[in-house]
Design a protein around this motif. Structure first.
Motif, PDB file in Angstrom:
ATOM      1  N   MET A  10     -34.460 -48.312 -26.770  1.00  0.00           N
ATOM      2  CA  MET A  10     -34.538 -47.450 -25.593  1.00  0.00           C
ATOM      3  C   MET A  10     -34.756 -48.302 -24.341  1.00  0.00           C
ATOM      4  N   ALA A  11     -33.939 -48.095 -23.331  1.00  0.00           N
ATOM      5  CA  ALA A  11     -34.086 -48.841 -22.083  1.00  0.00           C
ATOM      6  C   ALA A  11     -35.257 -48.287 -21.292  1.00  0.00           C
ATOM      7  N   LEU A  12     -36.112 -49.178 -20.807  1.00  0.00           N
ATOM      8  CA  LEU A  12     -37.286 -48.767 -20.050  1.00  0.00           C
ATOM      9  C   LEU A  12     -36.978 -48.708 -18.567  1.00  0.00           C
ATOM     10  N   PRO A  13     -37.306 -47.597 -17.892  1.00  0.00           N
ATOM     11  CA  PRO A  13     -37.103 -47.535 -16.448  1.00  0.00           C
ATOM     12  C   PRO A  13     -38.085 -48.454 -15.743  1.00  0.00           C
ATOM     13  N   LEU A  14     -37.661 -49.001 -14.619  1.00  0.00           N
ATOM     14  CA  LEU A  14     -38.548 -49.884 -13.860  1.00  0.00           C
ATOM     15  C   LEU A  14     -39.469 -49.039 -12.991  1.00  0.00           C
ATOM     16  N   GLU A  15     -40.307 -48.207 -13.650  1.00  0.00           N
ATOM     17  CA  GLU A  15     -41.195 -47.309 -12.952  1.00  0.00           C
ATOM     18  C   GLU A  15     -42.554 -47.287 -13.633  1.00  0.00           C
ATOM     19  N   THR A  16     -43.549 -46.802 -12.897  1.00  0.00           N
ATOM     20  CA  THR A  16     -44.911 -46.732 -13.396  1.00  0.00           C
ATOM     21  C   THR A  16     -45.279 -45.292 -13.692  1.00  0.00           C
ATOM     22  N   ALA A  17     -45.989 -45.079 -14.792  1.00  0.00           N
ATOM     23  CA  ALA A  17     -46.513 -43.766 -15.139  1.00  0.00           C
ATOM     24  C   ALA A  17     -48.033 -43.810 -15.107  1.00  0.00           C
ATOM     25  N   LEU A  18     -48.637 -42.733 -14.627  1.00  0.00           N
ATOM     26  CA  LEU A  18     -50.087 -42.571 -14.645  1.00  0.00           C
ATOM     27  C   LEU A  18     -50.399 -41.438 -15.610  1.00  0.00           C
ATOM     28  N   VAL A  19     -51.179 -41.742 -16.669  1.00  0.00           N
ATOM     29  CA  VAL A  19     -51.461 -40.774 -17.722  1.00  0.00           C
ATOM     30  C   VAL A  19     -52.851 -40.191 -17.533  1.00  0.00           C
ATOM     31  N   LEU A  20     -52.953 -38.853 -17.512  1.00  0.00           N
ATOM     32  CA  LEU A  20     -54.254 -38.198 -17.488  1.00  0.00           C
ATOM     33  C   LEU A  20     -54.841 -38.324 -18.889  1.00  0.00           C
TER      34      LEU A  20
END
Length: 235
Positions: free
Chosen positions: A1-11
């Motif tokens: 799976m290709a990873l997007p060059l973005e950040t996620a913030l998880v609650l």
């Protein structure tokens, strides 16, 4: 799976659902940060579990530790001061006159998303990930799909930038949550959920069950027990 060059913030509370969502995010995003909230909740055992869960989870699969960034813990004592709920006061867990469990803290998740949106803006994260589920027994109004979609729109407008909220468990029961966890991390992840995470409404860490720790009598424990049994039967 290709990873997007973005950040996620998880609650991330330290509970089973948010831990599964964190693993889900680590599979999908190049960088993942977490945010938790201390609001004087009776199930604060989750907050004590957070460091242990994070330490073990990020090392569960190769590459996850490199994707994991900062953990943010926000103090929100005012939420307990202005709410009257079985999660913030010594109130019996029951169904109130409006048909909702007394564990409902009005607008709690909307408050969480507002603070998470501010942190996401500061950290350059476009994506928020959370474990809300409309399929749960409680059907809390601030966990429902329409409320989350409305919050996504409000955050995007209020922050003047796109915000995307992901709720991987929205239409999943607890058996499905265990199945998702196993698909992501196998038996090792299931063991971590059972031994380290915590979800009991009363914060009971003394009693260990097949599905994890808890009093065994509150609705959260019933859900875990039933979901785990159904998942084991379906394997």
């Amino acid at each position: 799976m290709a990873l997007p060059l973005e950040t996620a913030l998880v609650l991330f509370s330290g509970g089973q659902d948010s831990t599964v969502c964190l693993a889900w995010a680590l599979e999908r995003f190049l960088r993942v940060e977490t945010i938790g909230f201390d609001y004087g909740q009776r199930n604060a055992a989750e907050l004590l579990a957070r460091p242990r869960v994070l330490d073990q989870l990020v090392n569960l699969r190769a590459g996850w530790a490199n994707r994991f960034g900062e953990d943010h813990l926000v103090q929100l004592p005012a939420l307990a001061e202005i709410s009257y709920s079985a999660l913030t006061r010594d109130v019996a867990i029951d169904i109130s006159e409006n048909g909702l469990p007394t564990t409902f803290v009005p607008g709690r998740n909307l408050v969480f998303f507002a603070f998470a949106g501010v942190v996401a803006h500061r950290r350059g994260a476009k994506h928020l990930v959370a474990g809300m589920c409309e399929s749960d027994y409680s059907n809390f109004p601030d966990c429902r799909d329409d409320a989350i979609k409305a919050m996504q729109l409000a955050l995007g407008l209020g922050m003047a930038r796109p915000i995307v909220i992901h709720t991987p468990l929205m239409w999943t029961d607890k058996a499905g949550t265990f199945a998702l966890a196993h698909a992501i991390g196998g038996d090792a992840f299931i063991d971590l959920l059972i031994e380290e995470t915590h979800t009991c409404h009363l914060g009971d860490r003394q009693h260990r069950h097949a599905w994890g720790y808890g009093c065994g009598d509150c609705p959260a424990c019933w859900l875990r027990a039933d979901g785990f049994a159904k998942w084991i039967e379906a394997r």
